[in-house]
Design an enzyme around this catalytic site. Structure first.
Site, short mmCIF file in Angstrom:
data_model
loop_
_atom_site.label_atom_id
_atom_site.label_comp_id
_atom_site.label_asym_id
_atom_site.label_seq_id
_atom_site.Cartn_x
_atom_site.Cartn_y
_atom_site.Cartn_z
N ARG A 63 -43.65 12.48 -28.13
CA ARG A 63 -43.83 11.07 -27.73
C ARG A 63 -43.29 10.20 -28.86
O ARG A 63 -42.92 10.70 -29.92
CB ARG A 63 -45.30 10.75 -27.37
CG ARG A 63 -46.38 11.52 -28.02
CD ARG A 63 -46.55 11.30 -29.48
NE ARG A 63 -46.57 9.90 -29.81
CZ ARG A 63 -46.25 9.41 -30.98
NH1 ARG A 63 -45.87 10.20 -31.99
NH2 ARG A 63 -46.27 8.10 -31.21
N GLY A 64 -43.26 8.89 -28.61
CA GLY A 64 -42.63 7.98 -29.56
C GLY A 64 -41.21 7.72 -29.07
O GLY A 64 -40.47 8.68 -28.77
N ALA A 65 -40.83 6.44 -29.01
CA ALA A 65 -39.59 6.07 -28.31
C ALA A 65 -38.34 6.83 -28.79
O ALA A 65 -37.64 7.46 -27.98
CB ALA A 65 -39.39 4.56 -28.39
N ARG B 107 -40.86 8.71 -18.15
CA ARG B 107 -41.81 7.68 -18.60
C ARG B 107 -41.12 6.32 -18.45
O ARG B 107 -39.92 6.22 -18.74
CB ARG B 107 -42.26 7.92 -20.05
CG ARG B 107 -43.15 9.14 -20.21
CD ARG B 107 -43.71 9.24 -21.63
NE ARG B 107 -44.78 8.27 -21.86
CZ ARG B 107 -45.36 8.08 -23.06
NH1 ARG B 107 -44.95 8.78 -24.11
NH2 ARG B 107 -46.32 7.20 -23.22
N ASP C 30 -41.63 0.35 -28.36
CA ASP C 30 -41.05 1.16 -27.29
C ASP C 30 -39.90 0.43 -26.61
O ASP C 30 -39.00 1.05 -26.05
CB ASP C 30 -42.12 1.53 -26.26
CG ASP C 30 -43.05 2.55 -26.89
OD1 ASP C 30 -43.95 2.11 -27.63
OD2 ASP C 30 -42.82 3.75 -26.70
N ASN D 295 -45.26 -2.34 -27.35
CA ASN D 295 -45.66 -1.17 -28.15
C ASN D 295 -47.03 -0.69 -27.66
O ASN D 295 -47.62 -1.28 -26.73
CB ASN D 295 -45.69 -1.55 -29.64
CG ASN D 295 -45.83 -0.34 -30.55
OD1 ASN D 295 -45.09 0.64 -30.41
ND2 ASN D 295 -46.78 -0.36 -31.45
N LYS D 296 -47.52 0.32 -28.29
CA LYS D 296 -48.79 0.96 -27.89
C LYS D 296 -49.90 -0.05 -27.64
O LYS D 296 -50.05 -1.02 -28.38
CB LYS D 296 -49.19 1.94 -29.00
CG LYS D 296 -50.45 2.73 -28.79
CD LYS D 296 -50.50 3.47 -27.48
CE LYS D 296 -49.30 4.33 -27.19
NZ LYS D 296 -49.25 4.83 -25.79
O1 MRU Z 1 -47.31 6.72 -25.83
P1 MRU Z 1 -46.53 7.00 -27.07
O2 MRU Z 1 -47.27 7.80 -28.07
O3 MRU Z 1 -45.15 7.57 -26.76
O4 MRU Z 1 -46.29 5.57 -27.71
C1 MRU Z 1 -45.61 5.50 -28.92
C2 MRU Z 1 -45.57 4.14 -29.50
O5 MRU Z 1 -46.08 3.19 -28.94
C3 MRU Z 1 -44.79 3.97 -30.77
O6 MRU Z 1 -45.35 2.98 -31.57
C4 MRU Z 1 -43.36 3.59 -30.44
O7 MRU Z 1 -42.81 4.48 -29.52
C5 MRU Z 1 -42.50 3.55 -31.64
S1 MRU Z 1 -42.13 5.15 -32.23
C6 MRU Z 1 -41.10 5.04 -33.56
#
Ligand code: MRU
Length: 352
Positions: free
Chosen positions: A47-49, A92, A240, A250-251
């Protein structure tokens, strides 16, 4: 940390460190098919963009191998392959890096004209490796530009995990923190735990602790108190998707942290590569917000913590309006308001 996303050419498999099991168990999840890739993305093995983008790029290569095995590169392989790519792109909805990686694969296909399927598969493996390597370099540049924004002795709050695990390595928000440390500053980190998937408590704390970077975990709802007590000198988060006007999605919970930072006069920075900026989407309110399974909220691991049958909100992201953002740190430098202009200038200078 760069070994959490590894392509094994001999095994024709993408090996991912399973982030669902961290910090207590380090186990590899192996993807051999498009179905495996989509499962890994949707269940957040990875996970993470930016990490999602890198995984999707390898997913395109695996999809090509799958269609090659199925059709021998004959008949209607192109239609079948396009269907697979769309399935990956839709795994996603919020992080733009996912579709961005698939679009790059499609563009590379277009550029090669009447390419054979084996040659396309080989070209996509090279592309995935390039995207992975470029992401590490972008994160390190983000670290260099962002590190100067903090002072020796600062305590920096972050939300979710925008670290090495969320990228190909080094991280965006955590890249900024690593950049400050590389510049000789002694900084420490407050990792908001980030309910419900606990990316802060599980993943940010895990990777910073492993690198001997001082980190303290705080409950999400302690944020206001910590700021009021003067225990936070700055906030840095990832994104994201950043829209054309500089809003940053973002999250879930990031928007609240930004509002609190404004209230307490604390700078709030967003760190992200240009691949996270979506100039085709005007504002954060136009971004689709992923609505995840209630089970992530109602259970901790296998233990149920909520009454059965009570409805749950589990929106995974929120948009932070650009007026709450002090600056956006990219691999092309630090962007400031008005963001539409500074974003366009960064893209022009990058030749994008
Ligand atoms: O749901 P996730 O864990 O994929 O969400 C991740 C985030 O919100 C991160 O902050 C974002 O992707 C930046 S990652 C460098």
């Amino acid at each position: 940390m760069t070994d959490h996303i590894q392509y094994d050419d001999a095994a024709k498999a993408l090996k991912l460190l399973d982030q669902r099991l961290l910090p207590c168990t380090e186990e590899t999840f192996v993807c051999r098919t498009t179905e495996d890739i989509v499962y890994a993305l949707q269940t957040m093995v990875v996970r993470g963009a930016p990490a999602i983008g890198v995984t999707a790029a390898y997913g395109c290569h695996l999809a090509a191998l799958e269609i090659l095995a199925e059709t021998g590169g004959e008949g209607d392989w192109k239609t079948k392959l396009l269907e697979k790519l769309e399935i990956i792109a839709e795994a996603r909805p919020t992080a733009v890096n996912l579709r961005w990686a698939v679009v790059r694969a499609k563009d590379a296909w277009d550029a090669r004209g009447d390419v054979s399927l084996p040659d396309l598969a080989a070209a996509w493996l090279e592309l995935a490796r390039t995207i992975q390597q470029d992401d590490i370099e972008s994160c390190m540049a983000i670290g260099r530009f962002g590190g100067v924004l903090f002072n020796d002795g600062d305590t920096i709050m972050t939300h979710c995990n925008a670290g090495a695990l969320a990228t190909a390595g080094y991280g965006t928000a955590l890249g900024v923190i690593r950049g400050a440390i590389d510049q000789g500053k002694h900084v420490q980190v407050i990792a908001n735990e980030t309910r419900p998937f606990l990316q802060g408590a599980r993943l940010t704390a895990y990777e910073l602790h492993k690198d001997n970077i001082p980190v303290t975990i705080a409950c999400d709802n302690a944020c206001a108190l910590l700021m009021k007590k003067g225990m936070v000198q700055g906030v840095v988060v990832g994104a994201d998707r950043i829209t054309a006007n500089g809003d940053a999605v973002n999250k879930i919970g990031t928007y609240g942290v930004a509002v609190l930072a404004k209230q307490h006069g604390i700078p709030f920075y967003v760190a992200a590569p240009l691949s996270t900026i979506d100039r085709d989407t005007p504002t954060g309110d136009d971004v689709p917000i992923e609505d995840r399974t209630p089970r992530e909220v109602t259970h901790v691991g296998d233990v149920q913590i909520c009454p059965t049958d009570v409805p749950v909100y589990n929106f995974a992201f929120d948009p932070t309006p650009n007026e709450l953002i002090t600056a956006i740190v990219t691999e092309r430098g630090v962007l400031r308001a008005p963001y539409t202009e500074s974003i366009n200038k960064a893209f022009d200078e990058a030749g994008l």
